[in-house]
Motif scaffolding. Structure first.
Motif, short mmCIF file in Angstrom:
data_model
loop_
_atom_site.label_atom_id
_atom_site.label_comp_id
_atom_site.label_asym_id
_atom_site.label_seq_id
_atom_site.Cartn_x
_atom_site.Cartn_y
_atom_site.Cartn_z
N LYS A 92 -2.65 -10.72 -10.04
CA LYS A 92 -2.63 -9.27 -9.15
C LYS A 92 -3.89 -8.33 -9.75
O LYS A 92 -4.36 -8.11 -9.37
N THR A 93 -4.99 -9.24 -10.90
CA THR A 93 -6.12 -9.08 -10.85
C THR A 93 -7.16 -9.56 -10.10
O THR A 93 -7.93 -8.65 -9.50
N THR B 186 -5.09 -12.19 -14.01
CA THR B 186 -3.47 -12.66 -13.48
C THR B 186 -3.69 -12.69 -12.06
O THR B 186 -4.52 -12.32 -11.67
N PHE C 77 -6.19 -10.53 -7.04
CA PHE C 77 -5.76 -9.90 -6.03
C PHE C 77 -6.93 -8.31 -5.49
O PHE C 77 -7.10 -7.66 -4.64
N GLY C 78 -6.44 -7.19 -7.19
CA GLY C 78 -7.65 -6.20 -7.03
C GLY C 78 -8.81 -6.61 -6.81
O GLY C 78 -8.82 -5.33 -6.43
N TYR D 255 3.06 -10.33 -1.70
CA TYR D 255 1.22 -9.26 -1.31
C TYR D 255 1.38 -9.06 -0.41
O TYR D 255 -0.06 -8.14 -0.34
N TYR E 191 1.18 -5.90 -0.53
CA TYR E 191 0.13 -5.25 -1.30
C TYR E 191 -1.29 -5.00 -0.01
O TYR E 191 -1.88 -3.91 0.21
#
Length: 449
Positions: free
Chosen positions: A5-6, A3, A8-9, A130, A133
């Motif tokens: 988010k993954t 995903t 980005f992490g 984002y 974040y």
């Protein structure tokens, strides 16, 4: 399925490495200069990294378009960590500057490729969310930077400013290889090696030409700069897949966004480098004390970026954030020149520059075609990093026009120092005002679909 988010992490630590490196080295500078007897070479500890990272930035973008993002991220992080090890082992200022060049060659790909990965996976309008974040990552690393720099210098050694990158770099390599393999896509095309080499030469000559520490004649440097720039234009006009695609310049809003992000970074580094020097040299503060004050600036940048990103994601309007941002930056630098409330000036400066970051990023991401996104985002990052290097060079030139030497082993008259710092802030206020005018009259406002 991986995903956004993954993804980005996975790149968040890479962003943290890049932002930490920009702020952690500023507070220990006077101590480094004293221990290594740096003299006027001290600013090269910052400038050498910025020069090297800026010169190689377009290469990472273009190579990642051809060979994949993950391969180039791995190379970037490994070179960055090797440079950090060399910095920590340096025994004199020349060795440290050479090590910073190696670290910069690796560091050039860190944030540029991280933002390219984000641009690959997140729609333009959602990038504002984002950015929130990203602001958290910047907040933790950038605020920690001055504090860690001061702590390491006083409690351990300034060398820990560089050692800290080793475990963080190894963890970053693990995360990107675990989660980003889907982005390791190749594209068949011939790489413009000659254009890349000429671009690095032109960038280096430009930075040397405006740097007061350059040993070559300014006339010689300018002549070489013009000659190699002309040769670069001729080469790029004849290759099928140039390192600098001319079509990017014709994209509405791209060129002005690159120039404006360069102004933002220029102003940011002017404050990051010269305000701690003023507090330590002129006001007699310790590295930790100046680092604590710089927290106001770094926290305000991340707060401004977070709020601006959220506003853009909700409204789809970005120009208003940029206008407010440069207006605040201009007023705050005038405040620093006048000597009115340093803490409040830093808050205004940080908020203003923070407002501009997501606004300009959104413009670029929105208009870039997917096949040129790597080089397009890298040239945007190139403008940002070039701004930092140019900012340090301009500030050094202006400062030394009033202060004959920056050797902190000598006692310099406080009034002379004050004149040097005041003229530096006034010059930066003029640049912020120019950016504000260009934002109002040149940057177009479009809806984000």
């Amino acid at each position: 399925m991986t995903t956004p988010k993954t993804i980005f992490g996975s790149v968040a630590l890479v962003i943290a490495l890049g932002s930490l490196e920009k702020s952690i080295v500023t507070t220990p500078l006077p101590m480094i200069g004293q221990e290594l007897q740096a003299g006027e070479l001290l600013t090269w500890v910052v400038a050498a990294y910025l020069l090297a990272s800026t010169a190689v930035l377009p290469l990472y973008g273009k190579l990642s378009d051809l060979f994949g993002r993950v391969r180039m991220l791995n190379i970037s992080i490994v070179l960055f960590v090797m440079g950090a090890i060399a910095c920590g082992l340096s025994q004199d200022i020349n060795m440290l500057i050479a090590a910073r060049v190696l670290q910069g060659i690796g560091g050039g790909g860190l944030i540029a490729l991280a933002f390219t990965v984000i641009a690959d996976t997140i729609p333009a309008k959602e990038v504002g969310k984002y950015q929130g974040y990203i602001s958290v990552v910047y907040a933790v690393s950038s605020i920690a930077g001055p504090l860690l720099g001061g702590f390491f210098t006083e409690q351990l050694s300034w060398r820990w400013v560089f050692w800290i990158n080793i475990p963080l770099g190894l963890l970053a390599v693990f995360l990107i290889n675990k989660n980003l393999s889907l982005l390791n896509i190749r594209r068949k095309s011939r790489f413009d090696w000659l254009g890349a080499l000429l671009l690095m030469v032109v960038t280096t000559l430009l930075l040397l030409a405006i740097s007061p520490e350059a040993h070559l004649s300014k006339t010689v440097l300018v002549g070489l700069l013009l000659g190699f720039s002309l040769l670069l234009l001729v080469v790029e006009a004849r290759v099928s897949d140039p390192i600098l695609p001319y079509k990017l310049v014709h994209l509405s809003g791209y060129a002005i966004s690159v120039f404006l992000i360069m102004c933002s970074q220029l102003l940011m580094f002017a404050v990051l480098v010269y305000l701690p020097l003023q507090m330590q040299w002129q006001q007699g503060m310790t590295a930790s004390q100046s680092g604590l004050i710089m927290v106001f600036f770094m926290f305000s940048i991340t707060t401004g970026a977070y709020c601006s990103g959220k506003y853009i994601a909700k409204s789809g309007i970005y120009k208003r954030s940029a206008v407010i941002g440069y207006a605040l930056a201009t007023c705050s630098l005038v405040q620093l020149y006048m000597g009115w409330s340093v803490h409040l000036s830093l808050v205004f400066a940080g908020l203003g520059l923070g407002f501009t970051l997501p606004a300009l990023s959104v413009v670029v991401q929105h208009i870039l075609p997917p096949k040129d996104r790597g080089i397009g985002m890298s040239m945007f990052s190139f403008g940002r990093e070039l701004g930092g290097a140019v900012g340090v060079a301009i500030c050094s030139t202006v400062f030394h026009s009033q202060v004959p030497t920056a050797d902190i082993s000598q006692k310099i008259d406080v009034l002379v120092l004050q004149q040097g710092f005041n003229l530096t802030y006034l010059t930066m206020a003029g640049i912020a005002g120019l950016a504000l005018i260009l934002t109002i009259f040149v940057l177009k406002s479009k809806s984000l679909d």
